[in-house]
Scaffold this motif. Structure first.
Motif, PDB file in Angstrom:
ATOM      1  N   VAL A 234      22.144 -55.464  -3.695  1.00 33.94           N
ATOM      2  CA  VAL A 234      22.002 -54.849  -5.014  1.00 33.94           C
ATOM      3  C   VAL A 234      22.257 -53.358  -4.836  1.00 33.94           C
ATOM      4  CG1 VAL A 234      20.424 -54.323  -6.910  1.00 33.94           C
ATOM      5  CG2 VAL A 234      20.341 -56.567  -5.791  1.00 33.94           C
ATOM      6  N   VAL A 235      23.127 -52.798  -5.669  1.00 33.94           N
ATOM      7  CA  VAL A 235      23.507 -51.394  -5.528  1.00 33.94           C
ATOM      8  C   VAL A 235      23.019 -50.590  -6.737  1.00 33.94           C
ATOM      9  CG1 VAL A 235      25.411 -49.766  -5.235  1.00 33.94           C
ATOM     10  CG2 VAL A 235      25.554 -52.042  -4.197  1.00 33.94           C
ATOM     11  N   PHE A 236      22.404 -49.454  -6.450  1.00 32.87           N
ATOM     12  CA  PHE A 236      22.007 -48.503  -7.485  1.00 32.87           C
ATOM     13  C   PHE A 236      22.996 -47.338  -7.434  1.00 32.87           C
ATOM     14  CE2 PHE A 236      18.225 -50.895  -6.651  1.00 32.87           C
ATOM     15  CZ  PHE A 236      17.503 -50.907  -7.830  1.00 32.87           C
ATOM     16  N   ILE A 237      23.840 -47.225  -8.451  1.00 36.36           N
ATOM     17  CA  ILE A 237      24.725 -46.065  -8.558  1.00 36.36           C
ATOM     18  C   ILE A 237      23.985 -45.023  -9.379  1.00 36.36           C
ATOM     19  CG2 ILE A 237      26.957 -45.195  -9.319  1.00 36.36           C
ATOM     20  CD1 ILE A 237      28.045 -48.026  -9.128  1.00 36.36           C
ATOM     21  N   ASN A 238      23.443 -44.039  -8.698  1.00 37.77           N
ATOM     22  CA  ASN A 238      22.624 -43.019  -9.351  1.00 37.77           C
ATOM     23  C   ASN A 238      23.431 -41.735  -9.489  1.00 37.77           C
ATOM     24  OD1 ASN A 238      20.541 -40.524  -8.611  1.00 37.77           O
ATOM     25  ND2 ASN A 238      19.740 -41.948 -10.126  1.00 37.77           N
ATOM     26  N   ILE A 239      23.684 -41.314 -10.723  1.00 43.53           N
ATOM     27  CA  ILE A 239      24.497 -40.127 -10.990  1.00 43.53           C
ATOM     28  C   ILE A 239      23.564 -38.967 -11.312  1.00 43.53           C
ATOM     29  CG2 ILE A 239      26.361 -39.177 -12.392  1.00 43.53           C
ATOM     30  CD1 ILE A 239      27.248 -42.108 -12.887  1.00 43.53           C
ATOM     31  N   TRP A 240      23.661 -37.873 -10.518  1.00 43.98           N
ATOM     32  CA  TRP A 240      22.648 -36.822 -10.587  1.00 43.98           C
ATOM     33  C   TRP A 240      23.242 -35.457 -10.247  1.00 43.98           C
ATOM     34  CZ3 TRP A 240      20.607 -33.927  -6.315  1.00 43.98           C
ATOM     35  CH2 TRP A 240      21.260 -34.176  -5.109  1.00 43.98           C
ATOM     36  N   ALA A 241      22.393 -34.426 -10.387  1.00 44.96           N
ATOM     37  CA  ALA A 241      22.749 -33.063  -9.968  1.00 44.96           C
ATOM     38  C   ALA A 241      21.467 -32.361  -9.521  1.00 44.96           C
ATOM     39  CB  ALA A 241      23.413 -32.293 -11.103  1.00 44.96           C
ATOM     40  N   SER A 242      21.594 -31.430  -8.612  1.00 40.84           N
ATOM     41  CA  SER A 242      20.412 -30.776  -8.047  1.00 40.84           C
ATOM     42  C   SER A 242      19.711 -29.855  -9.044  1.00 40.84           C
ATOM     43  CB  SER A 242      20.795 -29.975  -6.799  1.00 40.84           C
ATOM     44  OG  SER A 242      21.679 -28.917  -7.128  1.00 40.84           O
ATOM     45  N   ASP A 277      27.945 -29.021  -9.933  1.00 42.45           N
ATOM     46  CA  ASP A 277      26.875 -28.627  -9.001  1.00 42.45           C
ATOM     47  C   ASP A 277      27.580 -27.961  -7.814  1.00 42.45           C
ATOM     48  OD1 ASP A 277      24.345 -28.407  -7.957  1.00 42.45           O
ATOM     49  OD2 ASP A 277      24.018 -30.534  -7.636  1.00 42.45           O
ATOM     50  N   SER A 278      27.138 -28.194  -6.601  1.00 43.69           N
ATOM     51  CA  SER A 278      27.854 -27.725  -5.417  1.00 43.69           C
ATOM     52  C   SER A 278      27.383 -28.506  -4.206  1.00 43.69           C
ATOM     53  CB  SER A 278      27.629 -26.231  -5.184  1.00 43.69           C
ATOM     54  OG  SER A 278      26.313 -25.984  -4.721  1.00 43.69           O
ATOM     55  N   ARG A 279      28.251 -28.619  -3.239  1.00 40.92           N
ATOM     56  CA  ARG A 279      27.895 -29.333  -2.006  1.00 40.92           C
ATOM     57  C   ARG A 279      26.710 -28.648  -1.334  1.00 40.92           C
ATOM     58  NH1 ARG A 279      31.374 -32.270   2.018  1.00 40.92           N
ATOM     59  NH2 ARG A 279      30.058 -32.498   3.862  1.00 40.92           N
ATOM     60  N   LYS A 280      26.706 -27.326  -1.338  1.00 39.66           N
ATOM     61  CA  LYS A 280      25.630 -26.565  -0.697  1.00 39.66           C
ATOM     62  C   LYS A 280      24.289 -26.850  -1.362  1.00 39.66           C
ATOM     63  CE  LYS A 280      24.082 -21.857   0.305  1.00 39.66           C
ATOM     64  NZ  LYS A 280      24.372 -20.406   0.132  1.00 39.66           N
ATOM     65  N   THR A 292      17.213 -39.764   2.910  1.00 42.33           N
ATOM     66  CA  THR A 292      17.991 -40.491   3.921  1.00 42.33           C
ATOM     67  C   THR A 292      19.037 -41.434   3.309  1.00 42.33           C
ATOM     68  OG1 THR A 292      16.320 -42.255   4.038  1.00 42.33           O
ATOM     69  CG2 THR A 292      16.078 -40.402   5.567  1.00 42.33           C
ATOM     70  N   PHE A 293      18.973 -41.677   2.001  1.00 40.85           N
ATOM     71  CA  PHE A 293      19.976 -42.554   1.396  1.00 40.85           C
ATOM     72  C   PHE A 293      21.288 -41.782   1.212  1.00 40.85           C
ATOM     73  CE2 PHE A 293      17.061 -41.038  -1.947  1.00 40.85           C
ATOM     74  CZ  PHE A 293      17.918 -40.290  -2.733  1.00 40.85           C
ATOM     75  N   PRO A 294      22.404 -42.487   1.124  1.00 41.96           N
ATOM     76  CA  PRO A 294      23.716 -41.823   1.034  1.00 41.96           C
ATOM     77  C   PRO A 294      23.858 -40.972  -0.229  1.00 41.96           C
ATOM     78  CG  PRO A 294      23.959 -44.160   1.557  1.00 41.96           C
ATOM     79  CD  PRO A 294      22.539 -43.962   1.177  1.00 41.96           C
ATOM     80  N   ILE A 295      24.348 -39.762  -0.034  1.00 46.75           N
ATOM     81  CA  ILE A 295      24.645 -38.879  -1.165  1.00 46.75           C
ATOM     82  C   ILE A 295      26.144 -38.651  -1.182  1.00 46.75           C
ATOM     83  CG2 ILE A 295      24.361 -36.572  -2.119  1.00 46.75           C
ATOM     84  CD1 ILE A 295      21.522 -36.598  -1.062  1.00 46.75           C
ATOM     85  N   LEU A 296      26.778 -39.093  -2.271  1.00 42.99           N
ATOM     86  CA  LEU A 296      28.223 -39.021  -2.412  1.00 42.99           C
ATOM     87  C   LEU A 296      28.598 -37.829  -3.282  1.00 42.99           C
ATOM     88  CD1 LEU A 296      27.466 -41.970  -1.617  1.00 42.99           C
ATOM     89  CD2 LEU A 296      29.478 -42.727  -2.888  1.00 42.99           C
ATOM     90  N   LEU A 297      29.745 -37.237  -2.993  1.00 41.22           N
ATOM     91  CA  LEU A 297      30.162 -36.011  -3.669  1.00 41.22           C
ATOM     92  C   LEU A 297      31.303 -36.291  -4.637  1.00 41.22           C
ATOM     93  CD1 LEU A 297      30.105 -33.752  -0.484  1.00 41.22           C
ATOM     94  CD2 LEU A 297      28.307 -33.987  -2.217  1.00 41.22           C
TER      95      LEU A 297
END
Length: 346
Positions: A234-242, A277-280, A292-297
């Motif tokens: 089961v995959v949670f595609i979570n769309i977010w910004a810092s 947002d920004s990678r930094k 620890t879960f994957p964060i995609l850019l």
């Protein structure tokens, strides 16, 4: 399980269920006003019922502090977004009942009238609530039938001359038995079976039952991840910004979920809207919260656009076959994610 539906009010997404709850509450209050229009204790009775509901809601909402004191102290804003879930509901009901009994005794109200009023009001509330869920949100057939039974209860209790405990008890017990019999029949599950059949031949899209659009993005750890590689979980595609407060609030809850289920039964693809947002900033937030879960850019904003993430956080829940089974707008807690996972696995 139906995909969550939302209504935009003044630019903010409001879950349709909250509007249905409000409509049910108004209907219940009007019914009680009419039922007790000739009762000389009407005002006291209605005040007690209304205050009991408010008390129960407050206890349920703020019970989050009781169950998650560390999280509440670390980030008080979490209280706005989360609650005590099922255990909190139980505490809220207990608090509402205790308040009602104490207030009734103080105001010298007849206990039978109070019990009848609570049962009558609850019947009206659920009749309207389940009707709206079934007809407007396309929920289960069982909910439509339960609404019909509750409307029947309202009619039966409306014509009762004596407002006693026996009338309410017999009526609600009969409703419960009828619903149990109906729920045990194959007919009750035909709608869900049809939905499952449609899902097996789904087209690609972002609606419930569609195959989720595939994508591949860079990760904070300098790797790449592809949605279609996650089949079987089961995959949670979570769309977010810092910079998003509710996104920041849900991240510790998501990490707790990932620690228990990540890589086994479920996967989280936290898609950062890097174009706004920004990678930094994303890395600093991830490091600070030890995520620890994957964060995609999503540097180009393509995934956010494809999945129409107008409001964040927005999360799509994908089953083991890559089919969208639900969508959640707003922050999620551990319990909510667990329920979504369990429903997606069925």
């Amino acid at each position: 399980m139906k995909m969550e539906t939302f209504v935009m009010i003044a630019g903010f997404p409001i879950k349709s269920d909250w509007l249905f709850i409000l409509a049910g509450g108004i209907a219940a209050y009007i019914l009680l006003l009419l039922k007790y229009r000739t009762d000389n204790k009407r005002k006291e009775l209605l005040d007690i019922v209304a205050n009991a509901v408010i008390t129960g809601f407050a206890v349920w909402k703020f019970s989050y502090v009781l169950f998650h004191p560390a999280a509440a102290l670390k980030s008080p804003i979490n209280i706005l977004y989360f609650n005590g879930a099922e255990t909190g509901i139980v505490l809220g009901v207990i608090a509402a009942v205790v308040y009602a009994l104490r207030a009734a005794k103080k105001n010298e109200l007849n206990f039978e009238s109070l019990f009848f009023g609570a049962g009558y009001g609850a019947s009206g509330f659920f009749a309207v609530y389940f009707a709206l869920r079934y007809f407007l949100a396309g929920h289960k057939l069982e909910e439509g039938f339960l609404s019909f039974l509750m409307f029947t209860a309202v009619i039966l209790l409306s014509i009762q001359k004596a407002n006693n405990i026996r009338n309410v008890s017999f009526t609600l017990i009969g409703i419960g038995l009828a619903f149990s019999v109906f729920n045990a029949t194959p007919f009750a599950n035909k709608k869900e079976q049809r939905e499952a059949a449609v899902a097996t031949s789904a087209a690609t899209g972002i609606k419930q039952g569609n195959k989720a659009p595939d994508f591949e993005l860079d990760t904070l750890s300098n790797g790449k991840m592809k949605l279609s590689d996650q089949k079987g979980k089961v995959v949670f595609i979570n769309i977010w910004a810092s910079w998003c407060p509710p996104c920041r609030a849900e991240m510790p809850e998501m990490e707790s979920f990932y620690q228990k289920y990540g890589g086994k039964r479920a996967e989280i693809l936290a898609v950062n809207l890097t174009d706004s947002d920004s990678r930094k900033a994303a890395k600093e937030f991830a490091d600070k919260n030890k995520l620890t879960f994957p964060i995609l850019l999503d540097s180009s904003g393509q995934v956010g656009s494809t999945y129409q993430a107008v409001t964040i956080p927005t999360t799509y829940i994908i089953d083991q076959d890559g089919v969208i089974v639900n969508k959640h707008i707003g922050p999620m807690d551990f319990g909510t994610m667990e329920k979504y996972m369990e429903n997606a696995e069925k």
